[in-house]
Design an enzyme around this catalytic site. Sequence first.
Site, short mmCIF file in Angstrom:
data_model
loop_
_atom_site.label_atom_id
_atom_site.label_comp_id
_atom_site.label_asym_id
_atom_site.label_seq_id
_atom_site.Cartn_x
_atom_site.Cartn_y
_atom_site.Cartn_z
N ARG A 80 2.34 -0.85 -4.86
CA ARG A 80 2.35 -2.22 -4.64
C ARG A 80 1.27 -2.42 -3.47
O ARG A 80 1.57 -1.92 -2.47
CB ARG A 80 3.64 -2.83 -4.77
CG ARG A 80 4.27 -3.09 -3.23
CD ARG A 80 4.98 -1.63 -2.91
NE ARG A 80 5.58 -0.84 -4.16
CZ ARG A 80 6.88 -1.13 -4.22
NH1 ARG A 80 7.60 -1.88 -3.36
NH2 ARG A 80 7.55 -0.12 -5.02
N GLY B 108 0.90 -1.11 0.11
CA GLY B 108 0.00 0.13 -0.17
C GLY B 108 0.86 1.42 0.01
O GLY B 108 0.62 2.14 0.84
N HIS B 109 1.83 1.19 -0.98
CA HIS B 109 2.86 2.33 -1.13
C HIS B 109 3.49 2.31 -2.35
O HIS B 109 3.62 1.24 -2.92
CB HIS B 109 3.84 2.59 0.21
CG HIS B 109 4.39 1.39 0.59
ND1 HIS B 109 5.38 0.73 -0.25
CD2 HIS B 109 4.40 0.46 1.64
CE1 HIS B 109 5.98 -0.31 0.35
NE2 HIS B 109 5.27 -0.63 1.33
N ALA B 110 3.91 3.52 -2.86
CA ALA B 110 5.02 3.55 -4.06
C ALA B 110 6.30 4.11 -3.15
O ALA B 110 6.26 4.72 -2.18
CB ALA B 110 4.31 4.38 -4.92
#
Length: 135
Positions: free
Chosen positions: A98, A51-53
Amino acid sequence: MTTIRDTKLIEIPKVHDERGSLAVVEKEVIPFSIKRVYYLYDVPSDSYRGGHAHKEQESIIIALSGSFEVIIDDGKSSKRIMLNKPTQGLYIPTHIWREIDNFSSGAVCLVLASTTYDESEYVRNYKEFKTQFVE
Ligand code: TYD
């Protein structure tokens, strides 16, 4: 703009004999130099990770044991990839969102990262990800 077409599955060479298998990650098979290795384990099956880039970090994700699914998203399209082989690494360049879910029991998720840990290079808000890297 980075797209999910810039991600790729990397085959990790292995040596197999009657004593078992040995897989080797050498610099020739990965597109960056490794600054950090971390792994997720004891993950409940309904857990949701990622839950991040990243602004800087490139990474390779490997299912060392068990299986899980990685959703990769470039802001325009997304794809769900099951990882279930310790000889397969998913390369994720910078600027790709992702998420990881559907962990099997006993799954171990190994991450090879191109940077040391720095919270300021994370983008953890999807809207912000779109604004910074897509629009
Ligand atoms: P988090 O980014 O939420 O994990 P995931 O990508 O699997 O969802 O990280 C969980 C916690 O661990 C958070 O407080 C940050 C910390 N952390 C470190 O201290 N060092 C690291 O190298 C990483 C990846 C996370």
